[in-house]
Scaffold this motif. Structure first.
Motif, PDB file in Angstrom:
ATOM      1  N   LEU A  94      12.152  -4.620   3.331  1.00 16.04           N
ATOM      2  CA  LEU A  94      12.001  -5.447   2.134  1.00 16.04           C
ATOM      3  C   LEU A  94      10.653  -5.286   1.441  1.00 16.04           C
ATOM      4  O   LEU A  94      10.461  -5.837   0.357  1.00 16.04           O
ATOM      5  CB  LEU A  94      12.200  -6.924   2.508  1.00 16.04           C
ATOM      6  N   HIS A  95       9.733  -4.538   2.047  1.00 17.76           N
ATOM      7  CA  HIS A  95       8.388  -4.400   1.484  1.00 17.76           C
ATOM      8  C   HIS A  95       7.945  -2.938   1.516  1.00 17.76           C
ATOM      9  O   HIS A  95       8.354  -2.186   2.403  1.00 17.76           O
ATOM     10  CB  HIS A  95       7.388  -5.252   2.281  1.00 17.76           C
ATOM     11  N   PRO A  96       7.093  -2.533   0.576  1.00 19.47           N
ATOM     12  CA  PRO A  96       6.578  -1.162   0.588  1.00 19.47           C
ATOM     13  C   PRO A  96       5.594  -0.954   1.742  1.00 19.47           C
ATOM     14  O   PRO A  96       5.090  -1.919   2.334  1.00 19.47           O
ATOM     15  CB  PRO A  96       5.864  -1.042  -0.769  1.00 19.47           C
ATOM     16  N   LEU A  97       5.322   0.309   2.040  1.00 19.37           N
ATOM     17  CA  LEU A  97       4.388   0.637   3.117  1.00 19.37           C
ATOM     18  C   LEU A  97       2.985   0.157   2.758  1.00 19.37           C
ATOM     19  O   LEU A  97       2.495   0.418   1.657  1.00 19.37           O
ATOM     20  CB  LEU A  97       4.363   2.155   3.342  1.00 19.37           C
ATOM     21  N   PRO A  98       2.293  -0.572   3.652  1.00 21.17           N
ATOM     22  CA  PRO A  98       0.933  -1.051   3.350  1.00 21.17           C
ATOM     23  C   PRO A  98      -0.054   0.104   3.201  1.00 21.17           C
ATOM     24  O   PRO A  98       0.206   1.231   3.648  1.00 21.17           O
ATOM     25  CB  PRO A  98       0.594  -1.912   4.586  1.00 21.17           C
ATOM     26  N   ASP A  99      -1.196  -0.172   2.593  1.00 17.96           N
ATOM     27  CA  ASP A  99      -2.209   0.867   2.421  1.00 17.96           C
ATOM     28  C   ASP A  99      -2.884   1.176   3.755  1.00 17.96           C
ATOM     29  O   ASP A  99      -2.679   0.495   4.766  1.00 17.96           O
ATOM     30  CB  ASP A  99      -3.240   0.453   1.370  1.00 17.96           C
TER      31      ASP A  99
END
Length: 296
Positions: free
Chosen positions: A201-206
């Protein structure tokens, strides 16, 4: 009467473990400034499970009691909802305030330990819990408002306190038959499995966040290893009182990481908490009355 060397070691392990977990909470608060709380929670247990698996392999795969798996799954579920609730609270409240509200947990452990583990409710543990909580109330006098989401965050912290008390009782039960390595491994692996849908549900974190997540896992594993070893020698209700030592830890991390001023009330409350810890650390004296029929 002074505490035994074994008891002293267990108490020191407990204080150090709580310090490590408080450092983890501070890092969570920092990471939540740029990541959703559920992503931070997933990152904490993903890295924690990876590290715990490595430790488990290095220690030649210590056995995990098959008969206790239901308790492990129950504890893993409670850990998950505790983390989500508490991480939300510390994202929306000052660190010391969130921890203060969570200090309701030690007052809940003695009756839960009595109900689940059949531990005798020791009067000195109850007294120490009440004194420690009084120290917490002193410490939060004059605390700043947490913002518009404060009421929901306070409710989340209170809910986390209840579920955390339940995990503390289960930890004491599991520590009697399972090693610290197995407890730490399943305490990360089960929440990871439960939280895995969050990744969709979320993009890959930095990259900075990923490093932070790795640090969360390392610090969390160290803290849980120390607590698991401590609880193998401590009654659940005595270990619960030691949770009050998180307040001075939170004041320390809050000052150095977030620049929070350490108020006089915080240190006054910490002094009262220290009294509670010393009371909890003392072994109960043998108060059996003398036999009136025995000869001098």
């Amino acid at each position: 009467m002074l505490p035994s060397p074994r008891s002293t070691t267990a108490l020191l392990q407990c204080v150090a473990g709580i310090g490590a977990l408080t450092a983890m909470d501070a890092l969570v608060k920092w990471l939540a400034q740029s990541n959703a709380v559920e992503v931070v929670t997933l990152g904490r247990y993903a890295s924690g499970a990876a590290i715990a698996l490595m430790v488990w392999q290095i220690q030649r795969r210590p056995s995990i009691g098959v008969g206790t798996m239901k308790l492990h799954f129950l504890r893993g579920f409670l850990i998950t909802i505790t983390a989500l609730s508490f991480f939300y609270a510390i994202d929306n409240l000052p660190l010391a305030e969130a921890l203060t509200i969570a200090f309701v947990a030690p007052l809940l452990v003695p009756p839960l330990a009595r109900l689940v583990l059949h531990e005798r409710m020791r009067r000195q543990a109850l007294l120490a819990g009440l004194i420690g909580f009084a120290g917490v109330l002193i410490s939060v006098q004059g605390a700043p408002d947490g913002g518009d989401a404060r009421m929901l965050a306070v409710a989340a912290a209170l809910f986390a306190a209840v579920t955390y008390a339940a995990t503390a009782v289960l930890l004491r039960s599991l520590a009697a038959t399972n090693g610290a390595t197995a407890i730490t491994l399943l305490g990360s692996l089960i929440p990871l499995l439960l939280l895995s849908p969050v990744a969709l549900l979320h993009p890959l974190p930095d990259s900075t966040s990923l490093v932070g997540f790795a640090a969360l896992g390392l610090i969390g594993n160290i803290g849980m290893q120390l607590l698991a070893r401590a609880y193998a020698s401590l009654e659940a209700q005595m270990g619960a009182v030691m949770e009050f030592t998180a307040l001075p830890w939170a004041a320390l991390f809050g000052f150095f990481i977030f620049g929070d001023a350490v108020r006089v009330q915080t240190w006054a409350g910490a002094a009262v908490i220290l009294v509670a810890v010393l009371i909890a650390a003392r072994p109960e004296a043998d108060l059996k009355p003398a036999d009136p029929q025995s000869s001098p």
